[in-house]
Design a protein around this motif. Structure first.
Motif, PDB file in Angstrom:
ATOM      1  N   PHE A   3       1.741  -2.621   8.728  1.00 58.18           N
ATOM      2  CA  PHE A   3       1.314  -3.457   7.603  1.00 58.18           C
ATOM      3  C   PHE A   3      -0.195  -3.414   7.395  1.00 58.18           C
ATOM      4  N   GLY A   4      -0.601  -3.165   6.159  1.00 66.14           N
ATOM      5  CA  GLY A   4      -1.996  -3.358   5.786  1.00 66.14           C
ATOM      6  C   GLY A   4      -2.938  -2.205   6.086  1.00 66.14           C
ATOM      7  N   VAL A   5      -2.581  -1.298   7.019  1.00 71.41           N
ATOM      8  CA  VAL A   5      -3.505  -0.213   7.350  1.00 71.41           C
ATOM      9  C   VAL A   5      -3.376   0.933   6.343  1.00 71.41           C
ATOM     10  N   ASP A   6      -4.383   1.812   6.324  1.00 76.38           N
ATOM     11  CA  ASP A   6      -4.409   2.886   5.328  1.00 76.38           C
ATOM     12  C   ASP A   6      -3.708   4.153   5.785  1.00 76.38           C
ATOM     13  N   THR A   7      -3.315   4.190   7.051  1.00 71.96           N
ATOM     14  CA  THR A   7      -2.629   5.385   7.558  1.00 71.96           C
ATOM     15  C   THR A   7      -1.192   5.047   7.913  1.00 71.96           C
ATOM     16  N   ASN A   8      -0.423   6.101   8.105  1.00 75.42           N
ATOM     17  CA  ASN A   8       0.960   5.877   8.513  1.00 75.42           C
ATOM     18  C   ASN A   8       1.449   7.070   9.320  1.00 75.42           C
ATOM     19  N   ARG A   9       2.392   6.833  10.200  1.00 78.68           N
ATOM     20  CA  ARG A   9       3.106   7.871  10.971  1.00 78.68           C
ATOM     21  C   ARG A   9       4.573   7.582  10.766  1.00 78.68           C
ATOM     22  N   VAL A  10       5.283   8.528  10.225  1.00 78.81           N
ATOM     23  CA  VAL A  10       6.697   8.282   9.921  1.00 78.81           C
ATOM     24  C   VAL A  10       7.537   9.489  10.289  1.00 78.81           C
ATOM     25  N   THR A  11       8.834   9.259  10.385  1.00 73.64           N
ATOM     26  CA  THR A  11       9.794  10.351  10.516  1.00 73.64           C
ATOM     27  C   THR A  11      10.724  10.275   9.318  1.00 73.64           C
ATOM     28  N   VAL A  12      10.800  11.359   8.564  1.00 76.89           N
ATOM     29  CA  VAL A  12      11.713  11.394   7.418  1.00 76.89           C
ATOM     30  C   VAL A  12      13.022  12.026   7.865  1.00 76.89           C
ATOM     31  N   LEU A  13      14.118  11.292   7.676  1.00 85.42           N
ATOM     32  CA  LEU A  13      15.450  11.799   8.024  1.00 85.42           C
ATOM     33  C   LEU A  13      16.206  12.032   6.731  1.00 85.42           C
ATOM     34  N   THR A  14      16.940  13.126   6.649  1.00 84.18           N
ATOM     35  CA  THR A  14      17.755  13.346   5.459  1.00 84.18           C
ATOM     36  C   THR A  14      19.226  13.297   5.826  1.00 84.18           C
ATOM     37  N   ARG A  15      20.046  13.083   4.798  1.00 82.65           N
ATOM     38  CA  ARG A  15      21.479  12.942   4.985  1.00 82.65           C
ATOM     39  C   ARG A  15      22.093  14.149   5.702  1.00 82.65           C
ATOM     40  N   ASP A  16      21.525  15.343   5.402  1.00 86.39           N
ATOM     41  CA  ASP A  16      22.076  16.560   6.007  1.00 86.39           C
ATOM     42  C   ASP A  16      21.572  16.796   7.436  1.00 86.39           C
ATOM     43  N   GLY A  17      20.926  15.782   8.039  1.00 87.30           N
ATOM     44  CA  GLY A  17      20.589  15.879   9.456  1.00 87.30           C
ATOM     45  C   GLY A  17      19.202  16.414   9.761  1.00 87.30           C
ATOM     46  N   LYS A  20       0.819  -1.235   0.000  1.00 93.83           N
ATOM     47  CA  LYS A  20       0.000   0.000   0.000  1.00 93.83           C
ATOM     48  C   LYS A  20       0.840   1.267   0.000  1.00 93.83           C
ATOM     49  N   MET A  21       1.872   1.299   0.849  1.00 92.56           N
ATOM     50  CA  MET A  21       2.695   2.517   0.935  1.00 92.56           C
ATOM     51  C   MET A  21       3.435   2.741  -0.381  1.00 92.56           C
ATOM     52  N   GLY A  22       4.003   1.674  -0.927  1.00 91.63           N
ATOM     53  CA  GLY A  22       4.753   1.800  -2.182  1.00 91.63           C
ATOM     54  C   GLY A  22       3.868   2.236  -3.335  1.00 91.63           C
ATOM     55  N   SER A  36       2.239  12.425   9.436  1.00 89.57           N
ATOM     56  CA  SER A  36       1.224  11.415   9.695  1.00 89.57           C
ATOM     57  C   SER A  36      -0.010  11.736   8.887  1.00 89.57           C
ATOM     58  N   GLY A  37      -0.789  10.725   8.622  1.00 92.37           N
ATOM     59  CA  GLY A  37      -2.001  10.893   7.827  1.00 92.37           C
ATOM     60  C   GLY A  37      -2.276   9.621   7.061  1.00 92.37           C
ATOM     61  N   THR A  38      -3.116   9.741   6.024  1.00 91.53           N
ATOM     62  CA  THR A  38      -3.336   8.554   5.201  1.00 91.53           C
ATOM     63  C   THR A  38      -2.043   8.267   4.453  1.00 91.53           C
ATOM     64  N   LYS A  39      -1.879   7.014   4.005  1.00 90.64           N
ATOM     65  CA  LYS A  39      -0.670   6.672   3.253  1.00 90.64           C
ATOM     66  C   LYS A  39      -0.576   7.547   2.014  1.00 90.64           C
ATOM     67  N   ARG A  40      -1.719   7.912   1.453  1.00 88.98           N
ATOM     68  CA  ARG A  40      -1.743   8.785   0.286  1.00 88.98           C
ATOM     69  C   ARG A  40      -1.169  10.171   0.613  1.00 88.98           C
ATOM     70  N   ALA A  43       2.544   9.871   1.397  1.00 87.37           N
ATOM     71  CA  ALA A  43       3.275   9.643   0.138  1.00 87.37           C
ATOM     72  C   ALA A  43       3.485  10.952  -0.617  1.00 87.37           C
ATOM     73  N   ARG A  44       2.456  11.765  -0.666  1.00 87.57           N
ATOM     74  CA  ARG A  44       2.527  13.040  -1.378  1.00 87.57           C
ATOM     75  C   ARG A  44       3.642  13.921  -0.792  1.00 87.57           C
ATOM     76  N   THR A  45       3.662  14.007   0.532  1.00 89.89           N
ATOM     77  CA  THR A  45       4.674  14.841   1.189  1.00 89.89           C
ATOM     78  C   THR A  45       6.079  14.278   0.969  1.00 89.89           C
ATOM     79  N   ILE A  46       6.215  12.946   1.042  1.00 82.65           N
ATOM     80  CA  ILE A  46       7.529  12.345   0.791  1.00 82.65           C
ATOM     81  C   ILE A  46       8.011  12.687  -0.618  1.00 82.65           C
ATOM     82  N   LEU A  47       7.112  12.620  -1.607  1.00 85.63           N
ATOM     83  CA  LEU A  47       7.513  12.924  -2.992  1.00 85.63           C
ATOM     84  C   LEU A  47       7.848  14.403  -3.167  1.00 85.63           C
TER      85      LEU A  47
END
Ligand code: CTP
Ligand code: CA
Length: 226
Positions: A186-200, A39-41, A206-210, A213-217
């Motif tokens: 796994f399997g749920v429609d929402t996600n909570r993540v922390t995005v880390l970048t190389r520069d620290g 789903k996330m991918g 958090s929100g729906t996987k959709r 995903a939009r913010t990550i892109l």
């Protein structure tokens, strides 16, 4: 109608994404896998497409999914996934590894179904290729190498372990996922993540996987060379 010229911040860019689980067979009817549904991918793929990118998804076995607007390469095992990714990673602007790749496979794969009376009481496992680490090695040192984004599925010390993976695999960013947190995993429609970048830098999403995903892109778009 086909869009001849995609518009959007990722127009003209090529994005490669791994998604879903892998299966490592021990005989024709038995395998080792995990509960990933892809789903996330697939949400990442859809978000990249919506921003104008040309998207290829190397997808493990997930059953029926919406493939519209995406080039999908179906794979089964970690080795299949590694082969299909390495054949493409040098041609893309960004590679996002969201697949839940099995870390081990049975040492031997029997050609015929093993009868339970003759089955192994213990299973010998060997490591599978690390698709992301191999892709990173393949493009390292290139003048124009793709932006590399990993995921980190953790159950404890999430940010610390994720930062370690970012360094070890030579990534530009990593999406740290506490797979046991409420509203994630796994399997749920929402996600909570922390995005880390190389520069620290570090950013909670958090929100729906959709939505995630939009913010990550969008963040990936900022990391691309002009
Ligand atoms: N990954 C991969 N191939 C593997 C294992 C992992 O491409 N054989 C990728 C995943 O898609 C993810 C990142 O590497 O983007 C981290 O995966 P994860 O399972 O969290 O980390 P591992 O490096 O496998 O370490 P561990 O499972 O021991 O925490
Ligand atoms: Ca792993």
């Amino acid at each position: 109608a086909a869009r001849l010229f995609a518009a959007g911040p990722l127009a003209g860019r090529r994005v490669l994404i791994t998604a879903g689980p892998t299966r490592e067979y021990l005989d024709p009817v038995r395998f080792i896998s995990n509960p990933s549904t892809g789903k996330m991918g697939l949400a990442l793929a859809e978000a990249a497409r919506a921003l104008g990118a040309r998207v290829t998804v190397v997808l493990g076995p997930v059953g029926e999914v919406d493939r519209s607007g995406l080039e999908v390469v179906d794979v089964v095992s970690a080795e299949d996934m590694a082969r299909e990714v390495l054949a493409r990673v040098e041609e893309v602007d960004c590679f996002i590894a969201s697949a839940a790749v099995s870390d081990w496979k049975p040492q031997t794969r029997e050609a015929q179904k093993v009868k339970k009376s003759e089955g192994p009481e213990t299973l010998t496992l060997v490591r599978t290729p690390d698709v992301l680490a191999e892709a990173s090695r393949r493009v390292s040192g290139r003048a124009r190498r793709p932006v590399l984004v990993g995921f980190a599925a953790e159950t404890q010390r999430v940010v610390e372990y994720a930062r370690e993976k970012l360094e070890r695999k030579g990534l530009d960013a990593i999406v740290a996922n506490d797979v046991t947190a409420p509203g994630a995993g796994f399997g749920v429609d929402t996600n909570r993540v922390t995005v880390l970048t190389r520069d620290g830098q570090q950013r909670e999403l958090s929100g729906t996987k959709r939505e995630v995903a939009r913010t990550i892109l969008e963040l990936v778009g900022n990391l691309l060379p002009k």
